[in-house]
Design a protein around this motif. Sequence first.
Motif, PDB file in Angstrom:
ATOM      1  N   ALA A 190       0.860  -1.183   0.000  1.00  0.00           N
ATOM      2  CA  ALA A 190       0.000   0.000   0.000  1.00  0.00           C
ATOM      3  C   ALA A 190       0.893   1.228   0.000  1.00  0.00           C
ATOM      4  N   LEU A 191       0.548   2.216  -0.828  1.00  0.00           N
ATOM      5  CA  LEU A 191       1.394   3.398  -1.013  1.00  0.00           C
ATOM      6  C   LEU A 191       0.552   4.657  -0.994  1.00  0.00           C
ATOM      7  N   GLY A 192       1.158   5.750  -0.543  1.00  0.00           N
ATOM      8  CA  GLY A 192       0.537   7.059  -0.693  1.00  0.00           C
ATOM      9  C   GLY A 192      -0.302   7.490   0.487  1.00  0.00           C
ATOM     10  N   PRO A 193      -0.868   8.683   0.389  1.00  0.00           N
ATOM     11  CA  PRO A 193      -1.671   9.217   1.490  1.00  0.00           C
ATOM     12  C   PRO A 193      -2.966   8.438   1.674  1.00  0.00           C
ATOM     13  N   VAL A 194      -3.448   8.410   2.911  1.00  0.00           N
ATOM     14  CA  VAL A 194      -4.720   7.780   3.258  1.00  0.00           C
ATOM     15  C   VAL A 194      -5.794   8.853   3.278  1.00  0.00           C
ATOM     16  N   LEU A 195      -6.935   8.544   2.729  1.00  0.00           N
ATOM     17  CA  LEU A 195      -8.022   9.518   2.623  1.00  0.00           C
ATOM     18  C   LEU A 195      -8.461  10.043   3.987  1.00  0.00           C
ATOM     19  N   ASP A 196      -8.590  11.341   4.108  1.00  0.00           N
ATOM     20  CA  ASP A 196      -9.257  11.979   5.236  1.00  0.00           C
ATOM     21  C   ASP A 196     -10.760  11.940   4.937  1.00  0.00           C
ATOM     22  N   PRO A 197     -11.597  11.394   5.824  1.00  0.00           N
ATOM     23  CA  PRO A 197     -13.034  11.278   5.538  1.00  0.00           C
ATOM     24  C   PRO A 197     -13.708  12.593   5.169  1.00  0.00           C
ATOM     25  N   ALA A 198     -13.112  13.721   5.564  1.00  0.00           N
ATOM     26  CA  ALA A 198     -13.685  15.020   5.200  1.00  0.00           C
ATOM     27  C   ALA A 198     -13.651  15.257   3.697  1.00  0.00           C
ATOM     28  N   PHE A 199     -12.844  14.465   2.971  1.00  0.00           N
ATOM     29  CA  PHE A 199     -12.703  14.628   1.527  1.00  0.00           C
ATOM     30  C   PHE A 199     -13.342  13.462   0.764  1.00  0.00           C
TER      31      PHE A 199
END
Length: 421
Positions: A190-199
């Motif tokens: 798994a790579l990269g930023p994790v989603l912020d639920p606000a988005f």
Amino acid sequence: MSLSRRGLLAAGGAVGALAATAAGTGVANAAPTPGKGHGRVRTGFDRLAADGYALLKGQKVGVVTNPTGITSDVRHIVDVMHPDERVNLVAVFGPEHGFRGTAQAGGSEGRYDDPATGLPVYDTYLKSGQPLADVFTASGVDTIVFDIQDAGARFYTYIWTLYDCMEAAALAGKRFVVLDRPNPVTGRAALGPVLDPAFSTFVGRREISQAHGMTVTELALLFNAEFLAQRPVDLRIVKMSGWKRSDFFDATGLPWVPPSPNMPTPDTALVYSGTCLFEGTNLSEGRGTTRPFELLGAEGIDHRWAAAANALELPGVAFREAYFAPTFSKFQGKTVGGVQLHIQDREAFDPVRTGIALLVTAKRTWSGFAWRSDNWIDKLTGNTRVRTMIDAGADTDEVVGAWAEDLAAFRAVRKRYLQYR
């Protein structure tokens, strides 16, 4: 013994081997079976068919699929199941781009009757919650089967079609079966930023990383347990046989069908989870060319961008100064300058880090660089940090380091749902 025409057609569609499905989880656990003829990997559908569709016995079935829902001999699963007396197929549900794939990005085919089978086709695109549950109820199905090829990136919308359909099936009291297909860019990491639920949007509903490194059945298990736990769907999965987490798509022996118009080859999928970020800028992401997401550029960009990107010595990739004229989308009919990515070592290549590096160097070498006015980049990355850090002059290492803690937490959750080694 005699065979009806439907039975004769069905017999040709049964390939592979299906394991017994464990009660409750619905996980098929048979040992991998060596491939025959078309390659060693057998998809979830291949194994379902080989078992005589026992998992669907006595059910009115609807299928969520698109042109990628094919057998190893390139017949569509709907065309295989429809004449088969062992399956009561009563409906098809189309995602973005449609069941037969006639719509471009951001479009669908609407409600119609399929000319080839006569089956009613319902549109799921941009439907969720109770409105989508109402579609499932109106269709008269008991069980919904999902079979779509994913591309491995959080913002590729088919995994959110999966999520929305699971949620809606639970609301409608329907059973849900997910048929597995390979992650074309491997399932190693798994790579990269994790989603912020606000988005949360349709390019990222829930908190997973930008490149998730999972198959659709693994995602379905994670979604059901982590995000739909208050009202989980009655879920069954049918795993593949012969697939390893280290497999790229060309190792599977399976035919590639573009899962969307701008995902023409598995090579596109290799870069997509990084270079799709350019959809959030005023640069072309290569739509309207024969190499979407591998070609990036805009009017006024010259050799300096490729030189700056190459100077970073990113693993597994080199950048060529490139000029192209998109036939549609951004800069239609205009010649633009930019770069083409050339993957030299796909094992070492990190698509998300590369995408960030290209954003950083584009902004530093081209004075015309701008984010889309709707801050679409924040929806693609799942946060504001990427945009604001690049605007503040952060380098690639600083931006990538900013998501390390969130990514480690997601990796720990993800590990619980992995089904292959």
